[in-house]
Enzyme design. Structure first.
Site, mmCIF file in Angstrom:
data_model
loop_
_atom_site.group_PDB
_atom_site.id
_atom_site.type_symbol
_atom_site.label_atom_id
_atom_site.label_comp_id
_atom_site.label_asym_id
_atom_site.label_seq_id
_atom_site.Cartn_x
_atom_site.Cartn_y
_atom_site.Cartn_z
ATOM 1 N N TYR A 1 -9.346 45.374 14.580
ATOM 2 C CA TYR A 1 -9.613 44.967 13.863
ATOM 3 C C TYR A 1 -10.105 44.287 12.826
ATOM 4 O O TYR A 1 -9.395 45.455 12.292
ATOM 5 C CB TYR A 1 -11.215 45.447 14.318
ATOM 6 C CG TYR A 1 -11.694 47.198 13.392
ATOM 7 C CD1 TYR A 1 -12.200 46.803 12.447
ATOM 8 C CD2 TYR A 1 -11.409 48.111 13.572
ATOM 9 C CE1 TYR A 1 -11.950 48.276 11.738
ATOM 10 C CE2 TYR A 1 -11.653 49.331 13.556
ATOM 11 C CZ TYR A 1 -12.745 49.294 12.264
ATOM 12 O OH TYR A 1 -12.225 50.653 10.813
ATOM 13 N N HIS B 1 -16.327 5.658 -2.124
ATOM 14 C CA HIS B 1 -15.207 7.037 -2.558
ATOM 15 C C HIS B 1 -16.003 8.410 -2.866
ATOM 16 O O HIS B 1 -15.165 8.946 -2.646
ATOM 17 C CB HIS B 1 -14.834 6.053 -4.224
ATOM 18 C CG HIS B 1 -14.080 7.204 -5.046
ATOM 19 N ND1 HIS B 1 -14.380 8.523 -6.002
ATOM 20 C CD2 HIS B 1 -12.641 7.834 -4.999
ATOM 21 C CE1 HIS B 1 -13.419 8.632 -6.318
ATOM 22 N NE2 HIS B 1 -12.227 8.635 -5.470
ATOM 23 N N MET C 1 -3.522 7.558 -4.414
ATOM 24 C CA MET C 1 -2.472 5.885 -4.981
ATOM 25 C C MET C 1 -3.357 4.659 -5.176
ATOM 26 O O MET C 1 -4.448 4.278 -4.457
ATOM 27 C CB MET C 1 -1.522 6.845 -4.491
ATOM 28 C CG MET C 1 -0.433 8.001 -5.220
ATOM 29 S SD MET C 1 0.537 8.094 -4.553
ATOM 30 C CE MET C 1 0.608 8.473 -2.571
ATOM 31 N N SER D 1 -8.299 53.327 9.152
ATOM 32 C CA SER D 1 -9.671 51.740 7.955
ATOM 33 C C SER D 1 -8.604 51.271 7.060
ATOM 34 O O SER D 1 -8.913 52.650 6.260
ATOM 35 C CB SER D 1 -10.551 51.884 8.124
ATOM 36 O OG SER D 1 -11.312 50.514 7.526
ATOM 37 N N ARG E 1 -6.545 6.956 10.687
ATOM 38 C CA ARG E 1 -5.876 8.278 10.151
ATOM 39 C C ARG E 1 -7.259 9.343 10.320
ATOM 40 O O ARG E 1 -7.747 8.935 11.144
ATOM 41 C CB ARG E 1 -5.748 8.065 8.562
ATOM 42 C CG ARG E 1 -7.147 8.391 7.624
ATOM 43 C CD ARG E 1 -6.748 8.205 6.327
ATOM 44 N NE ARG E 1 -8.194 7.656 5.576
ATOM 45 C CZ ARG E 1 -8.273 7.331 4.417
ATOM 46 N NH1 ARG E 1 -7.189 6.768 3.980
ATOM 47 N NH2 ARG E 1 -9.755 7.191 3.866
ATOM 48 N N ARG F 1 0.920 -1.422 0.013
ATOM 49 C CA ARG F 1 0.182 0.122 0.014
ATOM 50 C C ARG F 1 0.628 1.193 0.311
ATOM 51 O O ARG F 1 2.378 1.413 0.667
ATOM 52 C CB ARG F 1 -0.786 -0.397 0.811
ATOM 53 C CG ARG F 1 -1.538 -0.962 1.685
ATOM 54 C CD ARG F 1 -2.545 -0.825 2.654
ATOM 55 N NE ARG F 1 -3.195 -2.015 2.749
ATOM 56 C CZ ARG F 1 -4.894 -1.674 3.003
ATOM 57 N NH1 ARG F 1 -5.258 -0.040 3.315
ATOM 58 N NH2 ARG F 1 -5.826 -2.729 2.854
#
Ligand code: PEP
Ligand code: MG
Length: 927
Positions: free
Chosen positions: A899, A459, A107, A811, A342, A96
């Protein structure tokens, strides 16, 4: 090359934390083995070996690698008591791939490696189960043929279907050992026909070819596309590891099974084991969606003892990893093995819920709970859902595989999806029987995915969830005909180009487009964003121009309006005629008369904004765009004028005719007709219209600018037409006074756009002071306000110190500041050269989306420093689009802004990004 380099690590010895070297899967297999979980024996070949191999133009495996592999295989033989290639008691392995970053389905995996005609007999003898042996063999030949030898998968599929048909088998499990032997023979033949060589029998040769194939797949199109799409750079993952693992079999009969599980529900976040399994099957059967699997709940009924073991496995995994795990397991003759784990990919709803719940369970801290959610992903929670009041009947029901609703045109293959979705910008829904990894480009191009086969861990479901796209999987009522590009559903059908709607939250499929509604915040999201606000230093305000925008911004947690663009109010249908009157006015009196009519309207606008936002501050920007933008188009005016003049001529002609008719005593009927026609086109009215249009055209021409964006706009208007700014200032202060009178707490901030010089600012400040004094005297009450400037001109950055003497706040208007810094016009840049700049690396990002920290950012940093050197408590924010972009927000934190202000839907993203910025800055500080 160092021949002594260690390229291969047994699961017992590999460092479970070193994902870069061992890949995520390999590292986890090592770690799981070392914490005592039941993992089949195996070893990992490192990513370094992969890179060394790919570096070699001859494509030889690095020296010494196969020796190390042989040593490890001998250890596996000892651990299992079997022999690799031993016809009496053969050891079979899986090979794998696995890189540092999980790339699902990217893969390839090869199973049952080590089988050949000799070892096959050994398997038959050892198991007493020829059917199982042939089944394993045909899977191996197909996978090896496809992955390692490049034989087209469809050839195998077709041959398999042909045998199935001649055996009258409905499902794979209906095939006998003899049927499967036939399949194997046919498969071996296919390989020989396609490659010109017999199928390799020597197990070590098989292993070497397989290792190379996995290494090569790192540079395969699918893997490269995936890395590109998700910006996976070599420092994040470089090369793939190879995991060689002893095979365990879920297809050894009815006491065997294989499945995938999530420690919590990846669609909702519910704290309950979630997943699917298939009895008597091998791993890829579940993922490929070939048979529809059963939910894990059912395992309790079928194999209660194993359900307990699985629950135990889940608890151990979560306690160890402190993260939701997505794991694969196999039950071989009543024994449970964990094959892989995982971190689970979840949609954002699930991420948010699990963050809050895992914090409460003591598994993670608040900081970890926040950091595990990418700020951008919160937009997913704000995706629209189907309007519950829409009266629509679904035509099919599938599994709710990835939530959210989407409408688009149906397309039946990934290439078409790419052509129509990416190429032509259409909204497409990819409709497939099932999807495979090679369809990935179609996913990117689609707004939703619909499959007629497969489960929630197929899938299609896994990939769509990862991308946050709606998916309905396993809608078995739909039969897809790819050739004819259509799908049948019961008595009806839809074809390519027909609009369909899918609801990934309910699994329902509809024909046509169904309306959607805005989503609500979940209680968990509120909790999480509450924690974010506690930990962040930047406050998040919204850019909002209407009370509706403002209400939404408030719902999303904005603590004020950082930018209200008043020109949008000027454009409303009831205002525009008055605004035009004001612009075309010939005298100051005429202009004032029009402004007097606008004043109450603007006052009402501001009153409503203040009321919605109370007690938070509302920043109102005085008019910015050039006023000619409110006038009609020059060419339209010219055409209209021409038509009016033609009409005037007709009217004139008719007048002459009418006179003539009365003089020459034309018949009564004719005379009356001509006079009537003349009256219908009243020459006086036409003349007046001509005069008005001509005046308008003159004004439009007088106001014409070659470069309006660098022209007569912003504060320059305030200098040349002071009455406009004065009206707006009056409207703001009177609205504030009215609010105060009504007991509404308000904090208006008056902001001046496009300022270059302090003199401009002083002049506007004087207007404010005069009007403020007058309004206060009239209302007999103090009216609180702040006065400040936008910083969107390069000179303003350079003169920030002197501007700070007059302004209480700055600003940054980074939309204009970016244009000004690059000398790019945004429209031209994005339409013409910017894509090329980005593709060829001349510029890394689009600076209008991602703040250019090195250039624009540097100017901002200087402006903040210089401004605060004069006024240490100067409030500084940002209101350009960058204010809603997480990477830019991190920079704003770094340079000490107070901000950020962004559009309402970005507010939750910005709140989380502000917390991330604070936490990351703290982590760096603590280093
Ligand atoms: C800016 O320039 O960043 C800004 C907020 O103003 P506008 O986008 O309205 O020009
Ligand atoms: Mg601007």
């Amino acid at each position: 090359m160092d021949t002594m380099q260690k390229y291969v690590f047994a699961f017992e010895e590999g460092d479970g934390k070193n994902k870069k070297l061992l890949g995520g899967k390999g590292a986890n297999l090592c770690e799981m083995t070392q914490i005592g979980l039941n993992v089949p024996p195996g070893f990992v070949i490192t990513t370094e070996a992969c890179l060394a191999y790919l570096d070699d133009p001859q494509r030889h495996l690095p020296p010494g690698l196969m020796d190390q592999v042989r040593d490890q295989m001998r250890l596996l033989e000892q651990k299992t008591g079997k022999g690799f290639g031993d016809p009496d008691n053969p050891l079979l392995v899986s090979v794998r791939s696995g890189s540092a970053i999980s790339m699902p389905g990217m893969m390839d995996t090869i199973l049952n490696l080590g089988l050949n005609s000799d070892t096959l007999q050994g398997v038959i003898q050892a198991t007493g189960d020829p059917r199982f042996a042939y089944d394993s063999y045909r899977r191996f030949i197909q996978l090896f043929g496809k992955v390692a030898l490049g034989v087209a998968d469809t050839l195998f599929d077709e041959a398999f279907e042909a045998v199935k048909e001649s055996a009258h088998a409905k499902q794979d499990v209906d095939l006998s050992a003899d049927d499967l032997r036939q399949v194997c023979d046919r498969f071996l033949q296919i390989v020989e026909e396609q490659t010109g060589r017999p199928f390799p029998c020597d197990p070590y040769e098989q292993l070497e070819i397989a290792i190379k194939a996995v290494f090569n797949s790192w540079m395969g199109k699918r893997a490269v596309d995936y890395r590109k799409q998700f910006n996976i750079t070599p420092d994040m993952a470089n090369g793939t590891a190879v995991n060689v693992v002893t095979m365990v079999f879920g297809n050894r009969g009815n006491d065997s099974a294989t499945g995938v599980g999530f420690t919590r529900n990846p669609a909702t976040g519910e704290n309950k084991l979630y997943g699917e399994y298939l009895v008597n099957a091998q791993g890829e059967d579940v993922v490929a969606g070939i048979r529809t699997p059963k939910p894990l709940d059912y395992l309790r009924v079928e194999m209660p003892e194993l359900a307990d073991q699985l629950e135990e496995l889940r608890n151990k995994l979560e306690a160890h990893y402190r993260e939701v795990q997505d794991f694969e397991f196999t039950i071989e003759r009543g024994r449970l093995y964990c094959l892989q784990t995982r971190n689970g990919k979840m949609n954002t709803v699930a991420l948010v819920r699990t963050s809050v719940e895992m914090e409460r369970e003591g598994l993670i801290t608040k900081e970890q709970a926040l950091l595990r959610i990418p700020p951008e992903s919160l937009e997913q929670m704000l995706f629209p859902r189907l309007d519950p009041n829409a009266k629509a009947e679904p035509v099919a029901q599938g599994l709710a595989a990835s939530p959210g609703a989407a409408s688009g045109i149906a397309v039946f293959d990934a290439d078409r999806a790419e052509q129509l979705g990416k190429g032509q910008g259409l909204k497409v829904i990819l409709v497939r029987e099932e999807t495979k990894p090679e369809d990935i480009h179609g996913f990117f191009a689609s707004v939703g995915i619909l499959t007629s086969r497969g489960g929630k861990t197929s899938h299609a479901a896994v990939v769509a969830r990862g991308m946050g796209k709606p998916c309905v999987a396993g809608a078995e009522g739909i039969s897809v005909d790819v050739e004819r590009r259509e799908a049948r559903v019961g008595l009806t059908s839809f074809k390519e180009g027909d609009v369909i709607t899918i609801d990934g939250t309910t699994g329902k499929v509809y024909l046509g487009e169904i309306p959607t509604v805005e989503p609500e915040f979940t209680p968990e999201l509120n909790t999480l964003l509450g924690w974010a606000d506690e930990l962040s230093r930047l406050r998040v305000k919204a850019n909002a121009d209407t009370p509706d925008d403002a209400r939404r911004a408030r719902r999303y947690g904005a603590v004020g309006i950082g930018l209200a663009r008043t020109e949008r109010m000027f454009n409303a249908v009831d205002r525009l005629p008055i605004v035009i009157e004001m612009i075309v006015a010939e005298t100051a009196e005429q202009r004032r008369a029009a402004l007097d009519r606008l004043l109450p309207m603007q006052r009402q606008d501001f009153y409503e904004l203040f009321e919605v936002m109370s007690p938070h501050p509302v920043t109102i920007r005085l008019l910015d765009p050039p006023i000619h933008e409110f006038l009609p188009d020059e060419h339209v005016l010219e055409r209209e004028l021409k038509e009016l003049r033609a009409l005037a001529q007709v009217a004139g002609g008719l007048g002459v005719l009418a006179n003539a008719a009365s003089l020459i005593h034309a018949p009564e009927g004719v005379r009356l007709e001509v006079e009537r026609a003349h009256r219908m086109i009243d020459p006086a009215v036409v003349e007046e219209a001509i005069a008005k249009k001509a005046a308008m055209l003159k004004k439009v021409r007088a106001l014409y600018e070659t470069n309006p964006m660098l022209g007569h706009r912003g504060v320059r208007l305030g200098m040349t037409f002071p009455e406009i700014y004065q009206m707006q200032i009056r409207a703001i202060l009177e609205a504030a006074a009215e609010c105060a009178k009504a007991g509404i707490e308000v904090h208006p901030q008056i902001m001046v756009p496009q300022v270059c010089t302090v003199q401009e600012l002083r002049k506007v400040k004087q207007y404010v002071a005069d009007i403020h004094a007058e309004v206060q005297a009239r209302y007999g009450k103090p009216v609180d306000f702040k006065f400040g400037t936008m910083i969107e001109v390069v000179r303003a950055c350079m003169r920030a110190d002197s501007l700070a003497e007059e302004a209480e706040f700055f600003s940054f208007g980074t939309n204009d500041l970016t244009q000004a810094t690059f000398s790019f016009s945004r429209e031209d840049a994005e339409n013409k050269f910017l894509p090329l700049y980005n593709q060829s690396g001349l510029l890394q990002d689009n600076p209008f989306e991602v703040l250019d920290v090195k250039g624009v950012g540097k100017l901002m940093k200087l402006a903040v420093e210089w401004g605060r050197s004069v006024k240490p408590d100067l409030e500084v924010g940002i209101c350009g689009e960058h204010g809603g972009h997480p990477r830019s927000i991190a920079f704003c934190h770094e340079v000490g802004l107070n901000y950020v202000s962004c559009s309402a839907p970005r507010v939750p993203v910005a709140r989380l990004a502000a917390a991330h910025a604070a936490l990351k800055a703290q982590a760096t500080h603590n280093l």
